[in-house]
Scaffold this active site. Structure first.
Site, PDB file in Angstrom:
ATOM      1  N   HIS A  26       0.869  -1.126  -0.077  1.00  0.00           N
ATOM      2  CA  HIS A  26      -0.132  -0.033   0.083  1.00  0.00           C
ATOM      3  C   HIS A  26       1.055   1.365  -0.055  1.00  0.00           C
ATOM      4  CE1 HIS A  26      -3.015   3.078   1.014  1.00  0.00           C
ATOM      5  NE2 HIS A  26      -2.542   3.114   2.245  1.00  0.00           N
ATOM      6  N   HIS A  50       0.750   5.708  -0.911  1.00  0.00           N
ATOM      7  CA  HIS A  50       0.060   7.057  -1.336  1.00  0.00           C
ATOM      8  C   HIS A  50       0.607   7.765  -2.277  1.00  0.00           C
ATOM      9  CE1 HIS A  50      -2.709   7.200   2.357  1.00  0.00           C
ATOM     10  NE2 HIS A  50      -1.979   6.145   2.740  1.00  0.00           N
ATOM     11  N   ASP A  99       0.565  -4.584 -20.274  1.00  0.00           N
ATOM     12  CA  ASP A  99       1.525  -5.528 -19.982  1.00  0.00           C
ATOM     13  C   ASP A  99       1.339  -5.905 -18.523  1.00  0.00           C
ATOM     14  OD1 ASP A  99       4.459  -4.038 -21.706  1.00  0.00           O
ATOM     15  OD2 ASP A  99       2.989  -5.567 -22.573  1.00  0.00           O
ATOM     16  N   HIS A 147      -8.454   7.309  -1.014  1.00  0.00           N
ATOM     17  CA  HIS A 147      -7.274   6.683  -0.085  1.00  0.00           C
ATOM     18  C   HIS A 147      -6.036   6.614  -0.882  1.00  0.00           C
ATOM     19  CE1 HIS A 147      -5.914   3.807   3.230  1.00  0.00           C
ATOM     20  NE2 HIS A 147      -5.202   4.733   2.935  1.00  0.00           N
ATOM     21  N   TYR A 199       8.032 -12.221 -21.596  1.00  0.00           N
ATOM     22  CA  TYR A 199       8.879 -11.258 -21.464  1.00  0.00           C
ATOM     23  C   TYR A 199      10.133 -11.670 -20.190  1.00  0.00           C
ATOM     24  CZ  TYR A 199      10.868  -6.814 -19.572  1.00  0.00           C
ATOM     25  OH  TYR A 199      11.555  -5.785 -19.033  1.00  0.00           O
TER      26      TYR A 199
HETATM   27  O1  LIG Z   1      -3.181   5.440   4.826  1.00  0.00           O
HETATM   28  C1  LIG Z   1      -2.795   5.193   5.852  1.00  0.00           C
HETATM   29  C2  LIG Z   1      -3.363   6.164   7.054  1.00  0.00           C
HETATM   30  O2  LIG Z   1      -4.373   6.686   6.483  1.00  0.00           O
HETATM   31  C3  LIG Z   1      -1.525   4.020   6.261  1.00  0.00           C
HETATM   32  O3  LIG Z   1      -1.643   3.284   5.237  1.00  0.00           O
HETATM   33  C4  LIG Z   1      -0.243   4.790   6.410  1.00  0.00           C
HETATM   34  O4  LIG Z   1      -0.207   6.008   7.133  1.00  0.00           O
HETATM   35  C5  LIG Z   1       0.677   3.790   6.568  1.00  0.00           C
HETATM   36  O5  LIG Z   1       0.398   3.491   8.067  1.00  0.00           O
HETATM   37  P1  LIG Z   1       1.328   2.401   8.773  1.00  0.00           P
HETATM   38  O6  LIG Z   1       2.876   3.234   9.030  1.00  0.00           O
HETATM   39  O7  LIG Z   1       1.891   1.235   7.762  1.00  0.00           O
HETATM   40  O8  LIG Z   1       0.511   1.925  10.052  1.00  0.00           O
END
Ligand SMILES: O=C(CO)[C@@H](O)[C@@H](O)COP(=O)(O)O
Length: 243
Positions: free
Chosen positions: A111, A113, A136, A176, A230
């Site tokens: 995950h 941002h 791809d 998000h 690939y």
């Molecule tokens: O999106 C968020 C918080 O909104 C979390 O994924 C991000 O701050 C990372 O948090 P962690 O350090 O993995 O607890």
């Protein structure tokens, strides 16, 4: 609560190896411009077990060493893994755990941002499949998942349900940011890097005009080639250690 040192030696060895992989891959997030501060996380399933490893919440990336990686059950609870009892796993642990419980084929979850992918998530707009690189890696558009509050199963459920209708290893959780999956954490990190790259490039293209989606038969051909032909046999991107 399970105690790591009570587990079989081969399991302890697998946990140790996974901790090192997950710790090392966290360095790829700032290196590729995918995170600021601590806003991103990587996890990997411990192969052959019902455990996974994830970073501790809110810890600076330059302090993420193998020995502070948190070991969790598939329900997201931390085992007695040798880290301080007060050291909490990522705030997204429940989401990662949900994916592992419902997608046995998934070995890694990431995950971030990252700015361009998160901008598309803010709009709630899928990234259209207008580039060969998208065909791809994503096999079509990068889909948008529902807005979901952090901390329970809702993000994980949104990831699994959205990706059940897509070949994409990335999903933009509405307002998000991107979550990615892969056969292992390295594949999920790659998907996160590629997701940010195409989110940026398609945004740039849209400043110049209206890019046309690729025809489906081209998407299918490109996806099949990239996923199956690939690169080098075995798909490893590193030459070192190859015979
Ligand atoms: O999106 C968020 C918080 O909104 C979390 O994924 C991000 O701050 C990372 O948090 P962690 O350090 O993995 O607890």
């Amino acid at each position: 609560m399970r105690v790591l040192t009570d587990l079989a030696p081969d399991v302890q060895a697998a946990v140790a190896a996974t901790r090192q992989v997950v710790a090392d891959l966290h360095a790829e997030l700032p290196r590729n411009g995918l995170v600021v501060w601590t806003a991103g996380n990587v996890s990997q399933r411990v192969a052959g077990t019902d455990l996974f490893v994830i970073k501790p919440s809110g810890v600076s990336y330059d302090e993420l060493t193998a020995d502070v990686m948190v070991v969790c059950e598939l329900d997201g609870s931390k085992i007695e893994d040798g880290t301080p009892a007060r050291l909490q796993p990522s705030s997204d642990t429940a989401a990662h755990a949900y994916v592992y419980r419902h997608r046995p084929d998934v070995g890694g979850v990431v995950h971030t941002h990252s700015p361009y992918a998160t901008a598309w998530a803010a709009l709630g707009e899928p990234v259209p499949c207008v580039l060969t690189m998208m065909a791809d890696e994503f096999g079509g558009p990068i889909p948008v998942g529902p807005f979901a509050i952090i901390g329970d199963d809702s993000i994980g459920r949104g990831i699994v349900e959205t990706l059940s209708e897509s070949r994409s290893p990335a999903v933009l959780m509405r307002q998000h940011g991107p979550f990615t999956i892969g056969k292992d954490a390295r594949a999920a990190v790659k998907a996160a890097v590629m997701c940010e790259e195409v989110a940026r490039t398609v945004h740039l293209a849209r400043q110049l005009g209206t890019p046309a989606p690729l025809p489906q038969h081209h998407i299918d051909h490109l996806y099949a080639r990239y996923q199956n032909v690939y690169g080098q046999p075995g798909g490893d991107a590193h030459l070192k250690g190859r015979s």
